[in-house]
Structures are given as C-alpha cells and as structure tokens.
Scaffold this motif. Structure first.
Motif, PDB file in Angstrom:
ATOM      1  N   ASN A 218       3.187  65.529  51.989  1.00  0.00           N
ATOM      2  CA  ASN A 218       4.449  65.926  52.622  1.00  0.00           C
ATOM      3  C   ASN A 218       5.539  65.967  51.549  1.00  0.00           C
ATOM      4  O   ASN A 218       6.310  65.018  51.373  1.00  0.00           O
ATOM      5  CB  ASN A 218       4.811  64.942  53.730  1.00  0.00           C
ATOM      6  CG  ASN A 218       6.013  65.400  54.548  1.00  0.00           C
ATOM      7  OD1 ASN A 218       6.770  66.263  54.128  1.00  0.00           O
ATOM      8  ND2 ASN A 218       6.195  64.805  55.713  1.00  0.00           N
ATOM      9  N   TYR A 219       5.590  67.062  50.820  1.00  0.00           N
ATOM     10  CA  TYR A 219       6.557  67.146  49.728  1.00  0.00           C
ATOM     11  C   TYR A 219       8.012  67.211  50.192  1.00  0.00           C
ATOM     12  O   TYR A 219       8.898  66.669  49.514  1.00  0.00           O
ATOM     13  CB  TYR A 219       6.202  68.297  48.793  1.00  0.00           C
ATOM     14  CG  TYR A 219       5.176  67.884  47.755  1.00  0.00           C
ATOM     15  CD1 TYR A 219       5.455  66.875  46.839  1.00  0.00           C
ATOM     16  CD2 TYR A 219       3.922  68.479  47.685  1.00  0.00           C
ATOM     17  CE1 TYR A 219       4.527  66.471  45.890  1.00  0.00           C
ATOM     18  CE2 TYR A 219       2.981  68.084  46.733  1.00  0.00           C
ATOM     19  CZ  TYR A 219       3.295  67.077  45.843  1.00  0.00           C
ATOM     20  OH  TYR A 219       2.376  66.673  44.907  1.00  0.00           O
ATOM     21  N   PRO A 220       8.340  67.841  51.316  1.00  0.00           N
ATOM     22  CA  PRO A 220       9.737  67.753  51.760  1.00  0.00           C
ATOM     23  C   PRO A 220      10.196  66.313  51.998  1.00  0.00           C
ATOM     24  O   PRO A 220      11.350  65.972  51.703  1.00  0.00           O
ATOM     25  CB  PRO A 220       9.728  68.580  53.060  1.00  0.00           C
ATOM     26  CG  PRO A 220       8.655  69.600  52.834  1.00  0.00           C
ATOM     27  CD  PRO A 220       7.580  68.847  52.090  1.00  0.00           C
ATOM     28  N   ALA A 221       9.305  65.454  52.488  1.00  0.00           N
ATOM     29  CA  ALA A 221       9.675  64.047  52.684  1.00  0.00           C
ATOM     30  C   ALA A 221       9.872  63.349  51.337  1.00  0.00           C
ATOM     31  O   ALA A 221      10.784  62.530  51.181  1.00  0.00           O
ATOM     32  CB  ALA A 221       8.593  63.329  53.496  1.00  0.00           C
ATOM     33  N   ILE A 222       9.042  63.680  50.364  1.00  0.00           N
ATOM     34  CA  ILE A 222       9.221  63.115  49.027  1.00  0.00           C
ATOM     35  C   ILE A 222      10.522  63.614  48.412  1.00  0.00           C
ATOM     36  O   ILE A 222      11.264  62.845  47.786  1.00  0.00           O
ATOM     37  CB  ILE A 222       8.009  63.464  48.144  1.00  0.00           C
ATOM     38  CG1 ILE A 222       6.774  62.699  48.633  1.00  0.00           C
ATOM     39  CG2 ILE A 222       8.294  63.153  46.671  1.00  0.00           C
ATOM     40  CD1 ILE A 222       5.485  63.129  47.995  1.00  0.00           C
ATOM     41  N   ALA A 223      10.834  64.892  48.615  1.00  0.00           N
ATOM     42  CA  ALA A 223      12.096  65.439  48.110  1.00  0.00           C
ATOM     43  C   ALA A 223      13.285  64.705  48.717  1.00  0.00           C
ATOM     44  O   ALA A 223      14.258  64.379  48.019  1.00  0.00           O
ATOM     45  CB  ALA A 223      12.182  66.932  48.410  1.00  0.00           C
ATOM     46  N   ALA A 224      13.228  64.417  50.015  1.00  0.00           N
ATOM     47  CA  ALA A 224      14.323  63.696  50.679  1.00  0.00           C
ATOM     48  C   ALA A 224      14.462  62.296  50.100  1.00  0.00           C
ATOM     49  O   ALA A 224      15.581  61.798  49.913  1.00  0.00           O
ATOM     50  CB  ALA A 224      14.064  63.640  52.179  1.00  0.00           C
ATOM     51  N   THR A 225      13.333  61.647  49.802  1.00  0.00           N
ATOM     52  CA  THR A 225      13.368  60.314  49.200  1.00  0.00           C
ATOM     53  C   THR A 225      14.021  60.358  47.820  1.00  0.00           C
ATOM     54  O   THR A 225      14.844  59.494  47.473  1.00  0.00           O
ATOM     55  CB  THR A 225      11.939  59.746  49.085  1.00  0.00           C
ATOM     56  OG1 THR A 225      11.365  59.648  50.382  1.00  0.00           O
ATOM     57  CG2 THR A 225      11.946  58.383  48.420  1.00  0.00           C
ATOM     58  N   LEU A 226      13.667  61.358  47.040  1.00  0.00           N
ATOM     59  CA  LEU A 226      14.239  61.497  45.705  1.00  0.00           C
ATOM     60  C   LEU A 226      15.746  61.755  45.772  1.00  0.00           C
ATOM     61  O   LEU A 226      16.523  61.202  44.986  1.00  0.00           O
ATOM     62  CB  LEU A 226      13.532  62.617  44.948  1.00  0.00           C
ATOM     63  CG  LEU A 226      12.100  62.307  44.510  1.00  0.00           C
ATOM     64  CD1 LEU A 226      11.397  63.590  44.045  1.00  0.00           C
ATOM     65  CD2 LEU A 226      12.078  61.279  43.393  1.00  0.00           C
ATOM     66  N   ARG A 227      16.168  62.586  46.721  1.00  0.00           N
ATOM     67  CA  ARG A 227      17.603  62.845  46.864  1.00  0.00           C
ATOM     68  C   ARG A 227      18.334  61.564  47.248  1.00  0.00           C
ATOM     69  O   ARG A 227      19.416  61.259  46.719  1.00  0.00           O
ATOM     70  CB  ARG A 227      17.848  63.919  47.925  1.00  0.00           C
ATOM     71  CG  ARG A 227      17.554  65.316  47.456  1.00  0.00           C
ATOM     72  CD  ARG A 227      18.077  66.368  48.432  1.00  0.00           C
ATOM     73  NE  ARG A 227      17.384  67.618  48.153  1.00  0.00           N
ATOM     74  CZ  ARG A 227      16.258  68.005  48.735  1.00  0.00           C
ATOM     75  NH1 ARG A 227      15.723  67.261  49.683  1.00  0.00           N
ATOM     76  NH2 ARG A 227      15.686  69.129  48.387  1.00  0.00           N
ATOM     77  N   ALA A 228      17.766  60.830  48.178  1.00  0.00           N
ATOM     78  CA  ALA A 228      18.407  59.596  48.626  1.00  0.00           C
ATOM     79  C   ALA A 228      18.525  58.586  47.491  1.00  0.00           C
ATOM     80  O   ALA A 228      19.475  57.798  47.441  1.00  0.00           O
ATOM     81  CB  ALA A 228      17.625  58.999  49.788  1.00  0.00           C
ATOM     82  N   ALA A 229      17.562  58.630  46.565  1.00  0.00           N
ATOM     83  CA  ALA A 229      17.573  57.711  45.424  1.00  0.00           C
ATOM     84  C   ALA A 229      18.459  58.210  44.293  1.00  0.00           C
ATOM     85  O   ALA A 229      18.661  57.498  43.300  1.00  0.00           O
ATOM     86  CB  ALA A 229      16.153  57.504  44.909  1.00  0.00           C
ATOM     87  N   GLY A 230      18.979  59.429  44.409  1.00  0.00           N
ATOM     88  CA  GLY A 230      19.866  59.969  43.383  1.00  0.00           C
ATOM     89  C   GLY A 230      19.161  60.636  42.220  1.00  0.00           C
ATOM     90  O   GLY A 230      19.768  60.875  41.171  1.00  0.00           O
ATOM     91  N   TYR A 231      17.880  60.976  42.389  1.00  0.00           N
ATOM     92  CA  TYR A 231      17.142  61.618  41.291  1.00  0.00           C
ATOM     93  C   TYR A 231      17.596  63.071  41.144  1.00  0.00           C
ATOM     94  O   TYR A 231      17.605  63.840  42.113  1.00  0.00           O
ATOM     95  CB  TYR A 231      15.638  61.575  41.573  1.00  0.00           C
ATOM     96  CG  TYR A 231      14.796  62.198  40.474  1.00  0.00           C
ATOM     97  CD1 TYR A 231      14.532  61.501  39.301  1.00  0.00           C
ATOM     98  CD2 TYR A 231      14.266  63.483  40.612  1.00  0.00           C
ATOM     99  CE1 TYR A 231      13.759  62.059  38.290  1.00  0.00           C
ATOM    100  CE2 TYR A 231      13.488  64.050  39.605  1.00  0.00           C
ATOM    101  CZ  TYR A 231      13.245  63.340  38.453  1.00  0.00           C
ATOM    102  OH  TYR A 231      12.474  63.901  37.445  1.00  0.00           O
ATOM    103  N   THR A 232      17.946  63.458  39.929  1.00  0.00           N
ATOM    104  CA  THR A 232      18.358  64.840  39.652  1.00  0.00           C
ATOM    105  C   THR A 232      17.605  65.420  38.456  1.00  0.00           C
ATOM    106  O   THR A 232      18.031  66.403  37.868  1.00  0.00           O
ATOM    107  CB  THR A 232      19.876  64.921  39.383  1.00  0.00           C
ATOM    108  OG1 THR A 232      20.208  64.045  38.295  1.00  0.00           O
ATOM    109  CG2 THR A 232      20.678  64.542  40.618  1.00  0.00           C
ATOM    110  N   GLY A 233      16.493  64.794  38.096  1.00  0.00           N
ATOM    111  CA  GLY A 233      15.726  65.243  36.938  1.00  0.00           C
ATOM    112  C   GLY A 233      14.771  66.371  37.254  1.00  0.00           C
ATOM    113  O   GLY A 233      14.890  67.069  38.273  1.00  0.00           O
ATOM    114  N   VAL A 234      13.795  66.548  36.372  1.00  0.00           N
ATOM    115  CA  VAL A 234      12.861  67.661  36.464  1.00  0.00           C
ATOM    116  C   VAL A 234      11.699  67.330  37.393  1.00  0.00           C
ATOM    117  O   VAL A 234      11.138  66.233  37.347  1.00  0.00           O
ATOM    118  CB  VAL A 234      12.306  68.034  35.071  1.00  0.00           C
ATOM    119  CG1 VAL A 234      11.228  69.112  35.178  1.00  0.00           C
ATOM    120  CG2 VAL A 234      13.437  68.515  34.167  1.00  0.00           C
TER     121      VAL A 234
END
Length: 264
Positions: A218-234
């Motif tokens: 579930n990559y959209p869920a992983i993307a949401a987790t990364l956004r919530a954590a403030g990740y802006t990398g590659v």
C-alpha cells in the motif's frame, strides 16, 4: 509537502539506449538512479541535463569482510570522479559483494561479531571519504529470500543498526521497501523507526518488482506516513514496468509511480 521522485534507468525503457532512457526519465520530471557506471559515456549522460540521485558506489570487496573491505574503499575512491561529474548525491554500497544477477560472490548464511565490527569500521571510513567530497554513502538493505541469498546483515533492521552506530552525516540508509517487504514486512513502522537514518528510499511492488499499484504494498499509505514524518527526500522507483520494456509501458509505470506518491 512533496517528495523528490527518481527512476532507475537500468530497469525501464529497456528497448532504448541508456542515454535515451535517462533523457526520457528526465523529461518527465524525475531524477535518475544508475547502477554500475564503468564503461559508460559519462560525459554524454551528464549532457542530458538529468539530475542523478544515486549510483553504485563500489565494484569490489565486501563492507563486512575483513579480508577485502579495503577493496570497497579503494573502488569507491576510484568512482568519486564519476559521481562528481554527474552531480550524484549518494553512492550505494551493499552489506556484501554482489556478483552476476545479484548473487553473493561468497555466500554466507551466518553473521558474526567480526562482520558487524568490520562493517562499522568500513562505513566510518566511507563517511570520511564522503565528507571530503560532499557525497553520502548509502547502505542498501536486501532480501535474502528471493534476490540475494547468502548476503549476511542484509535486512533493513541490520543496515539501520549499522548506519545508526556509525552516526556520520555522510553515511545513510538506502531503504529499499521492495526488499524489506519480502524479508521483513511491517513497512510503515520500519519507515517511522528509520527515518533519521534514511538517505534515499527505493520502491517496487511485490510480487514481480514492478511499479507501485501492481502488487500487495500500500504505497499511498506509506507516502502518507512519510509526509506526516516530514520526509522530503528522494523516493526512487527501482522497478520494471509491468507492461514490458517499451516506451508506452515505461511511461505508464512512471505515471503510476507519481500517482502513488502524490497528495490526494
């Protein structure tokens, strides 16, 4: 909040020469990941105008083997000029040496304390090398079930522990979620726990190693987790296109990848 998206030029658009693959990926707004750069026309790749996020950072030896860890360091130093010419930010290393088809050159199925200590010391030296040249060395986790049997200390929890112990700004994780799903699972908690040590993330779906949306992750869920954590990398797609090696299939794979990591 958006991510920097990259695509591995080695795995899509296989009917095109490498330079054309790079140009096509770049023209669609993605950065580019490369594997082994030896024997390639580096000037021509640089002339495409693409931004290269990562490339292989060694071509011999094992990070964790005291008998030949020095080969990792010497080969990494030889690749530095290529990385600088291409503007590469991260040079990727693996826990042990990979041969043809990603197989272990010296298969080992048990890790030891000596391997841990050697890995720690080798990564510390890579950090010093990277600091001198403004490059990050990224240790990639692998799966030993399907793609890379016989590679010790390959799990994400092991590579994370090594990078965290090194504690050097020029040594990070290349967190490969495809490999982690096959070997470990629990990806969202893995991402949360490792975020401070992540230098770049690689993705592909399971099974098949195709673009996001073709398998069980579930990559959209992983993307949401990364956004919530403030990740802006590659985030790099190191995956083939499920439709094959043609241009249309590659375009569709990149579009699906972008959609999986775009805000709703």
């Amino acid at each position: 909040m958006t991510f920097r998206l990259a695509a591995c030029a080695e795995m899509i658009y296989g009917e095109l020469p490498l330079g054309e693959r790079v140009r096509r990926i770049h023209d669609q707004g993605f950065e580019v990941e490369l594997w082994d750069t030896r024997g390639r026309d580096i000037a021509a790749l640089a002339a495409t105008g693409a931004k290269f996020s990562s490339m292989s950072g060694y071509f011999g030896g094992s990070v964790i083997d005291p008998a030949n860890a020095h080969e990792v360091l010497s080969s990494a130093e030889k690749l530095i000029p290529t990385a600088l010419e291409l503007g590469v930010e991260r040079m990727v290393v693996h826990p042990a040496e990979l041969g043809e088809g990603g197989r272990a050159v010296r298969p080992t199925h048990r890790s030891t304390g000596e391997m841990w200590l050697t890995g720690l010391r080798t990564l510390e030296k890579l950090g010093e090398l990277g600091e001198r040249h403004g490059i990050v060395f990224a240790l990639e986790n692998l799966n030993t079930i399907l793609d890379h049997p016989g590679i010790p200390l390959a799990r994400a929890k092991d590579t994370h522990a090594l990078v965290k112990a090194v504690d050097h700004p020029n040594v990070k994780m290349m967190l490969d979620l495809y490999h982690a799903q096959i070997g470990e699972g629990n990806l969202i908690e893995l991402v949360r726990g490792a975020q401070a040590e992540i230098g770049e993330i690689q993705v592909a779906d399971v099974p098949g190693r195709f673009e996001p949306g073709t398998g069980e992750i579930n990559y959209p869920a992983i993307a949401a987790t990364l956004r919530a954590a403030g990740y802006t990398g590659v985030i790099g797609m190191e995956a083939g296109a499920i439709g094959g090696q043609g241009i249309a299939a590659g375009d569709a794979a990149l579009a699906a990848f972008r959609a999986a990591f775009s805000p709703n």
